[in-house]
Design a protein around this motif. Structure first.
Motif, PDB file in Angstrom:
ATOM      1  N   GLN A  54       0.804  -1.219   0.000  1.00 54.75           N
ATOM      2  CA  GLN A  54       0.000   0.000   0.000  1.00 54.75           C
ATOM      3  C   GLN A  54       0.844   1.280   0.000  1.00 54.75           C
ATOM      4  OE1 GLN A  54      -0.672  -2.369   2.547  1.00 54.75           O
ATOM      5  NE2 GLN A  54      -2.589  -3.270   1.859  1.00 54.75           N
ATOM      6  N   TYR A  55       2.171   1.107   0.204  1.00 58.91           N
ATOM      7  CA  TYR A  55       3.044   2.283   0.289  1.00 58.91           C
ATOM      8  C   TYR A  55       4.162   2.193  -0.744  1.00 58.91           C
ATOM      9  CZ  TYR A  55       0.800   2.991   4.826  1.00 58.91           C
ATOM     10  OH  TYR A  55      -0.111   3.180   5.820  1.00 58.91           O
ATOM     11  N   GLU A  56       4.613   3.358  -1.180  1.00 60.42           N
ATOM     12  CA  GLU A  56       5.820   3.444  -1.983  1.00 60.42           C
ATOM     13  C   GLU A  56       7.006   3.724  -1.062  1.00 60.42           C
ATOM     14  OE1 GLU A  56       4.851   6.644  -4.607  1.00 60.42           O
ATOM     15  OE2 GLU A  56       3.808   5.347  -6.038  1.00 60.42           O
TER      16      GLU A  56
ATOM     17  N   MET B 181       0.466   4.923  -1.834  1.00 57.90           N
ATOM     18  CA  MET B 181       0.339   4.865  -3.284  1.00 57.90           C
ATOM     19  C   MET B 181      -0.786   5.795  -3.734  1.00 57.90           C
ATOM     20  SD  MET B 181       0.732   0.845  -4.240  1.00 57.90           S
ATOM     21  CE  MET B 181       2.319   0.030  -4.224  1.00 57.90           C
ATOM     22  N   PRO B 182      -0.697   6.354  -4.927  1.00 58.02           N
ATOM     23  CA  PRO B 182      -1.744   7.265  -5.419  1.00 58.02           C
ATOM     24  C   PRO B 182      -3.144   6.661  -5.343  1.00 58.02           C
ATOM     25  CG  PRO B 182       0.154   7.353  -6.868  1.00 58.02           C
ATOM     26  CD  PRO B 182       0.434   6.258  -5.885  1.00 58.02           C
ATOM     27  N   VAL B 183      -3.268   5.348  -5.613  1.00 52.53           N
ATOM     28  CA  VAL B 183      -4.589   4.730  -5.599  1.00 52.53           C
ATOM     29  C   VAL B 183      -5.213   4.801  -4.211  1.00 52.53           C
ATOM     30  CG1 VAL B 183      -3.683   2.400  -5.131  1.00 52.53           C
ATOM     31  CG2 VAL B 183      -5.918   2.672  -6.225  1.00 52.53           C
ATOM     32  N   TRP B 184      -4.390   4.732  -3.168  1.00 52.58           N
ATOM     33  CA  TRP B 184      -4.928   4.767  -1.808  1.00 52.58           C
ATOM     34  C   TRP B 184      -5.244   6.185  -1.356  1.00 52.58           C
ATOM     35  CZ3 TRP B 184      -6.973   0.540  -0.554  1.00 52.58           C
ATOM     36  CH2 TRP B 184      -6.428  -0.673  -0.982  1.00 52.58           C
TER      37      TRP B 184
ATOM     38  N   VAL C  93      -9.774  -1.410  -6.959  1.00 55.54           N
ATOM     39  CA  VAL C  93      -9.035  -1.498  -5.694  1.00 55.54           C
ATOM     40  C   VAL C  93      -9.839  -0.871  -4.560  1.00 55.54           C
ATOM     41  CG1 VAL C  93      -6.974  -0.691  -4.473  1.00 55.54           C
ATOM     42  CG2 VAL C  93      -6.780  -1.618  -6.783  1.00 55.54           C
ATOM     43  N   TYR C  94     -10.457   0.257  -4.839  1.00 53.42           N
ATOM     44  CA  TYR C  94     -11.311   0.893  -3.828  1.00 53.42           C
ATOM     45  C   TYR C  94     -12.430  -0.054  -3.389  1.00 53.42           C
ATOM     46  CZ  TYR C  94     -15.306   3.587  -2.143  1.00 53.42           C
ATOM     47  OH  TYR C  94     -16.390   4.018  -1.426  1.00 53.42           O
ATOM     48  N   CYS C  95     -13.078  -0.714  -4.350  1.00 47.36           N
ATOM     49  CA  CYS C  95     -14.180  -1.625  -4.031  1.00 47.36           C
ATOM     50  C   CYS C  95     -13.698  -2.813  -3.200  1.00 47.36           C
ATOM     51  CB  CYS C  95     -14.856  -2.111  -5.310  1.00 47.36           C
ATOM     52  SG  CYS C  95     -15.723  -0.816  -6.231  1.00 47.36           S
TER      53      CYS C  95
END
Length: 549
Positions: free
Chosen positions: A107-109, A119-122, A491-493
């Motif tokens: 979940q992290y860069e 990450m941008p998605v999170w 990913v959100y779902c």
């Protein structure tokens, strides 16, 4: 551990001959592969095509191309194959498999450094109400931001990404059993392994017809205890009228300059002869026909702007799907094209087709509009990606004797069904009507969607008992999971579904894996026991796990 299982759409699973093990269907992964495959299919006659693409003689092929980059360090190519990644079309689904593996488990860069960041998605998942994201996602239902605590909870679990191919020519009733078996196998693998603490359920992500497979699987006894939630992508909930059109005119493309569309049409099936010899024996494909829930009157006969007839009125199976072109000019199936290889040994070819159609009708009746109670979905609603909301037979003839029998009752004077030259416009029929020869042509796409699933079919998810739905644009159906917004939304779902998982502290721990005594035992055993391979077909034993530790 909460396994994630991806289920592809129709034609998205690689197939091989169940006896010879030779490849029967493996969609091309590059433009050059596509051109090569199109050349082969263009030379293939319908006898060879029917023998090769027959549900009774094919099985899932796990030899597909998995191109795992070194940057994806969570699994090897062998491990990806063990998880079923080789079963499905890599060009269509490789990106989503790899991105899910990364985004769900890292979940992290720059983890473990001072530069670590989400990450941008999170970041997006925690701020989906911002204008730019709201515009792309078009949410309806419970589509709130992921809270900080909910995001933090995501790293309590490990999400290994699996795939589940299926024989898409067979009924989705059978494919639902295939998915059930895969779920049971995956859960058993982690349950029997000493290293993992299973939550006990899986999350399913589907594409297109895979949504029908997963919904039917969720109805099977015991599945309510093994499926944590489902994410559906571009599902043809009510079917698609384009299937009727392909029986009559082959795979559509968008005109003279649509080179990619022409290549795809040659591979999938250029004309009625190519399509009928496969579709007529494939309950799975027939289950993509519009159901009784699709808005009625989608098959239209038109003279200019005047609609002369609209079907179905109530029952599409008897009113449209069972009709032969030998009986009425707009009929769906040409019985002379059903069995060129003479594989039907019992009854007539048309009777064999009716049996496959009966399986499709049964499946539709069993599936209904049921969904798993923890379901999210997105669908295409793009006016730039038009689909067939209706199938329209059009003529510009000016003279009609309205006192004569309806033109919808007439037989064909000439059919353009088979052996269509590649430069010829497909999908027309001449009708002798009161001494006048009238030519009808199939009209083009007439409404928004994703270029395959019409918006009324995809949008039906908004009327079902889902947690949230998303109206999205900017992608074509087959490669929807290559779209950035679709990947982020998926990913959100998944994150929302995970919030219903059993808290880690409440899960029964295995043995004493975290005690000092266990580590001491592991150290003494390491010199005598070799480490397990991550691609091993069997779960690691206690001894192997101790060695790894």
């Amino acid at each position: 551990v909460i396994p994630v299982i991806f289920v592809p759409g129709i034609m998205g699973t690689n197939l091989r001959n169940s006896k010879t093990k030779e490849s029967a269907w493996q969609p091309p992964n590059t433009a050059w592969e596509g051109i090569g495959e199109a050349r082969v299919r263009a030379k293939q006659d319908t006898v060879a095509r029917q023998k090769q693409l027959n549900p009774n003689d094919t099985e899932i092929d796990n030899s597909g191309a998995e191109k795992i980059p070194d940057s994806l360090f969570t699994l090897t190519t062998d491990e990806a194959k063990r998880r079923g990644w080789g079963e499905i079309h890599w060009d269509g689904y490789g990106k989503v498999l790899m991105e899910l593996e990364v985004m769900l488990n890292d979940q992290y860069e720059e983890c473990g450094t001072k530069s670590a960041k989400e990450m941008p998605v999170w970041k997006l998942a925690q701020a989906i109400k911002e204008k730019t994201h709201k515009e792309h996602w078009g949410s309806k239902g419970d589509a709130r931001d992921l809270s900080k605590d909910e995001f933090t909870r995501m790293d309590d679990y490990y999400y290994p990404v699996w795939a589940c191919g299926y024989n898409w020519m067979e009924s989705n009733e059978k494919s639902a059993q295939t998915l059930k078996k895969r779920i049971d196998e995956v859960l058993a693998w982690y349950r029997e392994a000493a290293y993992f603490v299973p939550e006990g359920r899986v999350i399913i992500i589907t594409h297109s017809m895979g949504g029908l497979v997963a919904r039917r699987c969720a109805q099977l006894p015991g599945m309510e205890k093994t499926i944590l939630g489902i994410v559906h992508g571009v599902q043809p909930v009510l079917g698609a009228p384009a299937v009727y059109r392909r029986f009559r005119a082959g795979t559509e493309n968008d005109g003279f300059f649509d080179v990619v569309g022409k290549v795809a049409a040659l591979i999938i099936g250029w004309d009625a002869a190519d399509m009928t010899c496969v579709l007529a024996h494939s309950p799975g494909a027939l289950e993509l026909l519009p159901t009784k829930h699709y808005p009625p009157g989608w098959l239209k006969i038109e003279n200019g702007n005047d609609t002369l007839a609209s079907l179905p009125m109530a029952d599409p199976y008897s009113e449209i799907y069972a009709t032969k072109v030998q009986d009425v000019w707009w009929g769906m199936v040409d019985e002379t094209l059903i069995d060129p290889a003479e594989l039907v040994k019992k009854g007539t070819p048309y009777e064999a087709y009716k049996e496959a159609l009966a399986q499709a009708e049964y499946f539709h009746g069993e599936l209904r509009l049921d969904v798993h109670p923890n379901t999210y979905a997105h669908y295409g609603t793009d006016t730039g990606k038009n689909s067939f909301h209706n199938v329209r037979w059009k003529t510009e003839a000016t003279s009609f004797d309205r006192s004569a029998p309806p033109i919808s009752k007439q037989q064909a004077g000439e059919l353009m069904q088979a052996k269509t030259p590649y430069w010829e416009k497909r999908g027309h029929c001449r009708v002798d009507f009161n001494g006048e020869e009238i030519r009808f042509n199939l009209a083009g796409k007439d409404g928004g969607g994703d270029a395959t699933v019409p918006e009324p079919s995809g949008k039906k998810v908004e009327d079902m008992a889902l947690k949230a739905t998303f109206r999205m644009k900017g992608f074509q159906h087959a490669f929807s999971y290559n779209n950035r917004h679709v990947l982020d939304n998926t990913v959100y779902c998944v994150a929302r579904i995970v919030q219903g998982a059993t808290p880690v502290k409440q899960l029964p721990q295995k043995g004493n894996l975290c005690t000092p005594e266990h580590y001491a035992a592991a150290s003494s055993a390491a010199s005598d026991t070799s480490s397990p391979s991550p691609s091993s077909a069997s779960p690691p034993t206690d001894t192997q796990t101790e060695s790894a530790l």
